[in-house]
Structures are given as structure tokens and as C-alpha cells.
Design a protein around this motif. Structure first.
Motif, PDB file in Angstrom:
ATOM      1  N   ALA A  22      45.218   3.901  38.414  1.00 15.85           N
ATOM      2  CA  ALA A  22      45.109   2.545  37.841  1.00 15.85           C
ATOM      3  C   ALA A  22      43.543   2.135  37.863  1.00 15.85           C
ATOM      4  O   ALA A  22      43.088   1.414  37.158  1.00 15.85           O
ATOM      5  N   SER A  23      42.916   2.604  39.088  1.00 11.95           N
ATOM      6  CA  SER A  23      41.334   2.113  39.026  1.00 11.95           C
ATOM      7  C   SER A  23      40.663   2.992  38.152  1.00 11.95           C
ATOM      8  O   SER A  23      39.648   2.614  37.725  1.00 11.95           O
ATOM      9  N   HIS A  32      41.880   3.583  35.067  1.00  9.31           N
ATOM     10  CA  HIS A  32      42.344   3.108  33.834  1.00  9.31           C
ATOM     11  C   HIS A  32      43.048   4.129  33.126  1.00  9.31           C
ATOM     12  O   HIS A  32      43.087   4.417  32.052  1.00  9.31           O
ATOM     13  N   LEU A  33      43.725   5.077  33.978  1.00 10.52           N
ATOM     14  CA  LEU A  33      44.577   6.113  33.358  1.00 10.52           C
ATOM     15  C   LEU A  33      46.037   5.530  32.999  1.00 10.52           C
ATOM     16  O   LEU A  33      46.814   6.542  32.185  1.00 10.52           O
ATOM     17  N   GLY A  79      46.619   2.281  31.836  1.00  9.46           N
ATOM     18  CA  GLY A  79      46.574   1.334  31.132  1.00  9.46           C
ATOM     19  C   GLY A  79      46.860  -0.005  31.553  1.00  9.46           C
ATOM     20  O   GLY A  79      47.154  -1.226  30.925  1.00  9.46           O
ATOM     21  N   PHE A  80      46.873  -0.329  33.118  1.00 10.16           N
ATOM     22  CA  PHE A  80      47.132  -1.279  33.672  1.00 10.16           C
ATOM     23  C   PHE A  80      45.738  -2.346  33.653  1.00 10.16           C
ATOM     24  O   PHE A  80      44.597  -1.812  33.566  1.00 10.16           O
ATOM     25  N   GLY A  81      45.989  -3.494  34.058  1.00  4.53           N
ATOM     26  CA  GLY A  81      44.930  -4.805  34.080  1.00  4.53           C
ATOM     27  C   GLY A  81      44.179  -4.590  35.239  1.00  4.53           C
ATOM     28  O   GLY A  81      44.509  -3.684  36.474  1.00  4.53           O
ATOM     29  N   PRO A  82      42.991  -5.373  35.490  1.00  5.34           N
ATOM     30  CA  PRO A  82      42.228  -5.193  36.877  1.00  5.34           C
ATOM     31  C   PRO A  82      42.982  -5.673  38.255  1.00  5.34           C
ATOM     32  O   PRO A  82      42.615  -5.326  39.172  1.00  5.34           O
TER      33      PRO A  82
END
Length: 224
Positions: free
Chosen positions: A69-70, A72-73, A75-78
Motif C-alpha cells: 500500500a505504501s 501505491h500497488l 490503489g489504496f488511499g494515504p
């Protein structure tokens, strides 16, 4: 004729001497108790292995997902990383609830296992408290930097738990696990700006929590 202060000093000295004897006796009893506890620990199987195995695997997988997620693999938000660990914590609590009712209780009634259960429960409550405090700080200060120290803090707490387990049980190999946890905490601090921090943290959780927990579970099953 004796002075009044001398008359009062004589019984006072006797009381002090008596108190010192009692203190020495109590100290000897405490030392004997700790020695007996350590000797018993060498022959008593530790029963908390399944709980640590589950925790290491759950949060290890969560850390791998957080790493993806960090980058951006996924597609999640911050804010996804916070929710990922929040879900992992909920799953872990459910696993603890199930394991507490299905794990064999052989040896669980011993004082050593009761003490270790309290130690790891205290560590768990500390982690939950720090996590909630981190959420409050993030909300008040509008920054995610509060999570920078989180991996090092968790590994340091795990190292403390392993060190207590090593001292109480007398199993020397747990001292190596404890030392490795402290080293892992420092290693996580070095990689604080690296995109591989979560991947490193997840690997350390599996290596220093799940693997030793599995070893303890295997030893317990062998003696059951």
C-alpha cells in the motif's frame, strides 16, 4: 543511673536487629522462591506459543500488505496503512478469543505460565494503548510522523517479553530471541525512510514472534 535516652535506645536497637533478621529471612525466602521457579520453568512447557504464532503471522502479513500500500500497488488511499493494522488487530483479538478456548491447557495452571500470560497480556494492552494514542496524536497534530517509531517500539516490547520469558523459564535460547528483537528495533529505526520498512518489519515479526511461538508450541505438544 541510666539516662532516659539510653533506656529507650536499648529496645530500639533490639527492634532494629530483629527487623534486620526478618528482612534477611524474607530475602532468603524470595531467593529460594525465584530459584525454585527457575528450576521448575526448565521442566514446565510454555503454553503461550500458539498466541505468538498467530500474532506474528497476522501482523507479518499485514505489514506486507502495508508495504504494498505504501508503494501505491493496491490503489489504496494515504490512510490505508492505519486501517490495515486496525483490521489486523481485530483479527488478532478474534484469534486470541478462539485460541483461549481451544488450546490444550496442559501446564497452564502453573505459576510460571500464569505469570507469562500476564506479561504478554500487559504487552498487548500497551501496544493497543500506544496505537490509540497514535491515532489521537495524528488527529490533533494532523501528521503521520507519529507512526515512525511504532515498529521499533513494538519490537522493543516483544524483546522485553522474550527476555522475561527467558529469565522465568530458564530457556537460554529465548535470550537470543530477545536480543534479536532489540537489534531488530534498532534496524527498523535505520530503515525509517526506506520503502522497505514495512517489509522488513513484517519479516522480523515472523522471524522473532511467529517462529519462536511455533517452536514453543511444538515443545508443548511434545510433552503433552
Amino acid at each position: 543511673m541510666l539516662c532516659p535516652w539510653l533506656l529507650t535506645a536499648i529496645p530500639f536497637r533490639s527492634l532494629v536487629r530483629c527487623a534486620m533478621i526478618q528482612d534477611n529471612h524474607s530475602l532468603q525466602q524470595d531467593i529460594s522462591f525465584l530459584r525454585a521457579l527457575a528450576e521448575a520453568g526448565q521442566h514446565t512447557p510454555l503454553t503461550f506459543g500458539p498466541f505468538l504464532l498467530a500474532g506474528g503471522l497476522i501482523f507479518g502479513v499485514a505489514s506486507a500488505v502495508a508495504w504494498a500500500a505504501s508503494l501505491h500497488l493496491l490503489g489504496f488511499g494515504p490512510d490505508a496503512i492505519i486501517w490495515i493494522y486496525g483490521v489486523a488487530m481485530a483479527v488478532h483479538c478474534a484469534c486470541i478469543f478462539i485460541l483461549a478456548r481451544t488450546t490444550p491447557v496442559t501446564g497452564a495452571a502453573s505459576f510460571m505460565n500464569q505469570a507469562m500470560a500476564q506479561v504478554w497480556q500487559s504487552i498487548g494492552w500497551c501496544i493497543l494503548t500506544v496505537f490509540l494514542a497514535g491515532l489521537l496524536i495524528m488527529w490533533r497534530c494532523q501528521t503521520t510522523l507519529v507512526w515512525a517509531l511504532f515498529p521499533s517500539l513494538i519490537l522493543g516490547l516483544y524483546g522485553t517479553g522474550w527476555l522475561v520469558a527467558a529469565l522465568i523459564s530458564g530457556q537460554k535460547w529465548l535470550q537470543i530471541v530477545a536480543a534479536s528483537s532489540f537489534i531488530g528495533a534498532l534496524l527498523s529505526a535505520i530503515f525509517i525512510n526506506s520503502p522497505y520498512l514495512f517489509l522488513l518489519y513484517g519479516g522480523l515479526l515472523v522471524l522473532l514472534l511467529a517462529v519462536p511461538g511455533g517452536v514453543l508450541m511444538r515443545k508443548h505438544n511434545a510433552t503433552a
